[in-house]
Design a protein around this motif. Structure first.
Motif, PDB file in Angstrom:
ATOM      1  N   CYS A  80       0.851  -1.193   0.000  1.00 54.15           N
ATOM      2  CA  CYS A  80       0.000   0.000   0.000  1.00 54.15           C
ATOM      3  C   CYS A  80       0.887   1.243   0.000  1.00 54.15           C
ATOM      4  CB  CYS A  80      -0.915  -0.007   1.218  1.00 54.15           C
ATOM      5  SG  CYS A  80      -1.926   1.469   1.387  1.00 54.15           S
ATOM      6  N   VAL A  81       0.787   2.035  -1.051  1.00 54.66           N
ATOM      7  CA  VAL A  81       1.544   3.284  -1.151  1.00 54.66           C
ATOM      8  C   VAL A  81       0.746   4.423  -0.526  1.00 54.66           C
ATOM      9  CG1 VAL A  81       2.578   4.962  -2.734  1.00 54.66           C
ATOM     10  CG2 VAL A  81       2.751   2.513  -3.222  1.00 54.66           C
ATOM     11  N   THR A  82      -0.512   4.523  -0.910  1.00 58.29           N
ATOM     12  CA  THR A  82      -1.389   5.571  -0.386  1.00 58.29           C
ATOM     13  C   THR A  82      -2.787   5.000  -0.227  1.00 58.29           C
ATOM     14  OG1 THR A  82      -0.148   7.304  -1.534  1.00 58.29           O
ATOM     15  CG2 THR A  82      -2.360   7.869  -0.795  1.00 58.29           C
ATOM     16  N   MET A 123       0.824  -1.546  -5.232  1.00 53.97           N
ATOM     17  CA  MET A 123       1.288  -2.590  -6.142  1.00 53.97           C
ATOM     18  C   MET A 123       0.881  -3.942  -5.579  1.00 53.97           C
ATOM     19  SD  MET A 123       5.172  -1.366  -7.109  1.00 53.97           S
ATOM     20  CE  MET A 123       5.719  -1.402  -5.402  1.00 53.97           C
ATOM     21  N   GLU A 124       0.680  -4.896  -6.491  1.00 52.19           N
ATOM     22  CA  GLU A 124       0.357  -6.242  -6.056  1.00 52.19           C
ATOM     23  C   GLU A 124       1.040  -7.258  -6.961  1.00 52.19           C
ATOM     24  OE1 GLU A 124      -3.379  -8.460  -4.023  1.00 52.19           O
ATOM     25  OE2 GLU A 124      -3.842  -7.168  -5.735  1.00 52.19           O
ATOM     26  N   PHE A 125       1.706  -8.226  -6.338  1.00 49.32           N
ATOM     27  CA  PHE A 125       2.289  -9.344  -7.065  1.00 49.32           C
ATOM     28  C   PHE A 125       1.336 -10.527  -7.017  1.00 49.32           C
ATOM     29  CE2 PHE A 125       6.262  -7.057  -6.303  1.00 49.32           C
ATOM     30  CZ  PHE A 125       6.953  -7.273  -7.493  1.00 49.32           C
ATOM     31  N   PHE A 126       1.156 -11.184  -8.162  1.00 50.12           N
ATOM     32  CA  PHE A 126       0.384 -12.417  -8.255  1.00 50.12           C
ATOM     33  C   PHE A 126       1.379 -13.540  -8.525  1.00 50.12           C
ATOM     34  CE2 PHE A 126      -2.428  -9.011  -9.170  1.00 50.12           C
ATOM     35  CZ  PHE A 126      -3.708  -9.400  -8.794  1.00 50.12           C
ATOM     36  N   THR A 174      10.054   0.891  -3.389  1.00 58.58           N
ATOM     37  CA  THR A 174      10.052   2.277  -3.871  1.00 58.58           C
ATOM     38  C   THR A 174      10.602   2.355  -5.288  1.00 58.58           C
ATOM     39  OG1 THR A 174      10.318   3.132  -1.616  1.00 58.58           O
ATOM     40  CG2 THR A 174      10.901   4.609  -3.430  1.00 58.58           C
ATOM     41  N   ARG A 175      11.648   1.599  -5.564  1.00 56.83           N
ATOM     42  CA  ARG A 175      12.208   1.581  -6.913  1.00 56.83           C
ATOM     43  C   ARG A 175      11.219   0.971  -7.907  1.00 56.83           C
ATOM     44  NH1 ARG A 175      17.716   2.606  -7.242  1.00 56.83           N
ATOM     45  NH2 ARG A 175      18.803   2.789  -5.244  1.00 56.83           N
ATOM     46  N   LEU A 176      10.538  -0.090  -7.490  1.00 52.54           N
ATOM     47  CA  LEU A 176       9.524  -0.702  -8.352  1.00 52.54           C
ATOM     48  C   LEU A 176       8.393   0.283  -8.642  1.00 52.54           C
ATOM     49  CD1 LEU A 176       9.266  -4.327  -6.924  1.00 52.54           C
ATOM     50  CD2 LEU A 176       9.516  -3.752  -9.341  1.00 52.54           C
ATOM     51  N   TRP A 177       7.975   1.011  -7.632  1.00 51.94           N
ATOM     52  CA  TRP A 177       6.876   1.968  -7.792  1.00 51.94           C
ATOM     53  C   TRP A 177       7.245   3.056  -8.799  1.00 51.94           C
ATOM     54  CZ3 TRP A 177       1.938   2.254  -7.259  1.00 51.94           C
ATOM     55  CH2 TRP A 177       1.287   3.489  -7.179  1.00 51.94           C
ATOM     56  N   SER A 178       8.489   3.499  -8.758  1.00 52.60           N
ATOM     57  CA  SER A 178       8.933   4.575  -9.660  1.00 52.60           C
ATOM     58  C   SER A 178       9.004   4.129 -11.111  1.00 52.60           C
ATOM     59  CB  SER A 178      10.289   5.109  -9.214  1.00 52.60           C
ATOM     60  OG  SER A 178      11.310   4.134  -9.422  1.00 52.60           O
ATOM     61  N   LYS A 192      11.702  -6.824 -13.564  1.00 55.00           N
ATOM     62  CA  LYS A 192      12.117  -8.212 -13.349  1.00 55.00           C
ATOM     63  C   LYS A 192      13.261  -8.288 -12.348  1.00 55.00           C
ATOM     64  CE  LYS A 192      10.713  -9.878 -17.936  1.00 55.00           C
ATOM     65  NZ  LYS A 192      11.168 -10.457 -19.225  1.00 55.00           N
ATOM     66  N   VAL A 193      14.224  -7.392 -12.503  1.00 57.64           N
ATOM     67  CA  VAL A 193      15.383  -7.393 -11.611  1.00 57.64           C
ATOM     68  C   VAL A 193      14.951  -7.139 -10.168  1.00 57.64           C
ATOM     69  CG1 VAL A 193      17.501  -6.160 -10.990  1.00 57.64           C
ATOM     70  CG2 VAL A 193      17.028  -6.725 -13.389  1.00 57.64           C
ATOM     71  N   TYR A 194      14.138  -6.111  -9.973  1.00 51.76           N
ATOM     72  CA  TYR A 194      13.734  -5.756  -8.616  1.00 51.76           C
ATOM     73  C   TYR A 194      12.758  -6.768  -8.026  1.00 51.76           C
ATOM     74  CZ  TYR A 194      16.122  -1.291  -9.102  1.00 51.76           C
ATOM     75  OH  TYR A 194      17.083  -0.325  -9.260  1.00 51.76           O
ATOM     76  N   ALA A 195      11.935  -7.394  -8.866  1.00 49.83           N
ATOM     77  CA  ALA A 195      11.022  -8.428  -8.368  1.00 49.83           C
ATOM     78  C   ALA A 195      11.813  -9.606  -7.808  1.00 49.83           C
ATOM     79  CB  ALA A 195      10.085  -8.894  -9.478  1.00 49.83           C
TER      80      ALA A 195
END
Length: 330
Positions: A80-82, A123-126, A174-178, A192-195
């Motif tokens: 949850c970001v906001t 964001m959400e990962f499945f 935070t990096r993924l969100w950006s 992919k790298v950050y995941a």
């Protein structure tokens, strides 16, 4: 259940449409209650990342299984970001995830995804374990990431995990969100790298924060809070003392306030003040009502008090706000 099956089920819901590109699938929700978008990026077979933006109190959930209101599905990691989102625990109680928190669960929403504050970004990962095992076995081989181990660590016995993120996890998220606003296809490679870095980190954390000792709410308590919210916001000119609302639902005033704060994250008075100011700002821009008229529409008899509260909220007086918005719209 595979992500493609979930998306197909989603677009069967009235008010939901889909827009596809070479790299993503974007679900668009537009109803009389609000609007929103969920943009899905398949990173690897079995691992999908979604960016979520919602301006609505709810998003109708697809009918995953006709014979049951709750379905155990893929591992869902939500950040949850906001805003604020509602989760149902395996004991049928409700809990709320707020800014800066993550949740891991294998449980779907029953009827709808609920965002009590009407604004949500996250964001959400499945994670489809079976597909990952069959088609992305190299992830475990090359990066030593075992997603079943992650489930055992964070969601034993079907439990839901909720916690404020650690600094290391927050940096990756935070990096993924950006990356959502970064040009494709460069952003896909970075996602992919950050995941992979995220799940590798979750698996190897030595000091895993305990799942928060959240305050749980029953379905009845949540229903009371939501009915109270509807009552106090349906006509902003009316005033409903907390004792009156508590008596209506046959609960103590303290309990009523606790239910409301638990669901909406704010005291009744603070929540209602923000709703009133938001409506006042809208009226100042979209109507020719005088400041006194706007104040009356949102429940203020004293124009000076209304102006003071409005300025505290927006850092402009009502007239200054109207002028600034009119200039922006020219």
């Amino acid at each position: 259940m595979k992500i493609d099956d979930i998306i197909r089920k989603c677009i069967e819901v009235p008010g939901i449409s889909i827009k596809r590109s070479n790299f993503s699938a974007e679900l668009l929700m537009k109803t009389k209650e609000g609007k929103g978008s969920m943009t899905f990026f398949p990173l690897f077979p079995g691992l999908t990342l979604a960016y979520i933006f919602v301006n609505s109190q709810a998003w109708a959930a697809p009918n995953i299984r006709k014979d049951s209101s709750i379905e155990k599905g893929p591992l869902l990691l939500n950040y949850c970001v906001t805003g604020r989102c509602e989760l149902i625990l395996n004991n049928e109680n409700f809990v709320y995830v707020k800014d800066g928190e993550i949740s891991l669960t294998e449980r779907f929403a029953r009827k709808q995804y609920v965002y009590p504050r009407r604004i949500y970004e996250g964001m959400e990962f499945f994670v489809d374990i079976d597909t990952l095992t069959a088609q992305s076995a190299w992830v475990r081989k090359e990066f030593d990431i075992d997603f079943r181990k992650i489930i055992d660590i964070f969601c034993p016995n079907g439990n839901t995990y909720i916690s404020t993120v650690t600094p290391e996890v927050e940096e990756i998220l935070t990096r993924l969100w950006s990356l959502f606003d970064v040009s494709i296809p460069f952003s896909i490679s970075q996602m992919k790298v950050y995941a992979l870095a995220l799940f590798s980190l979750l698996q190897s954390l030595h000091d895993i924060p305990s799942s928060q000792a959240c305050t749980f709410f029953t379905e009845t308590q949540v229903d009371i809070a939501k009915r109270v919210e509807k009552i106090i916001t349906s006509n902003l000119r009316q005033h409903h003392p907390a004792w009156e609302l508590a008596a209506r639902f046959s609960v103590s005033e303290t309990s009523l306030k606790n239910y409301f704060r638990g669901v909406f994250g704010q005291n009744i008075s603070v929540y209602l003040r923000e709703v009133r100011m938001k409506k006042a700002a809208e009226l100042l821009v979209t109507t020719r009502l005088s400041v006194a008229g706007v104040a009356e529409q949102v429940g203020y008899v004293n124009q000076s008090k209304f102006a003071a509260v409005f300025k505290k909220q927006f850092s402009l007086s009502p007239l200054e706000y109207r002028r600034s918005k009119n200039l922006e719209n020219r």
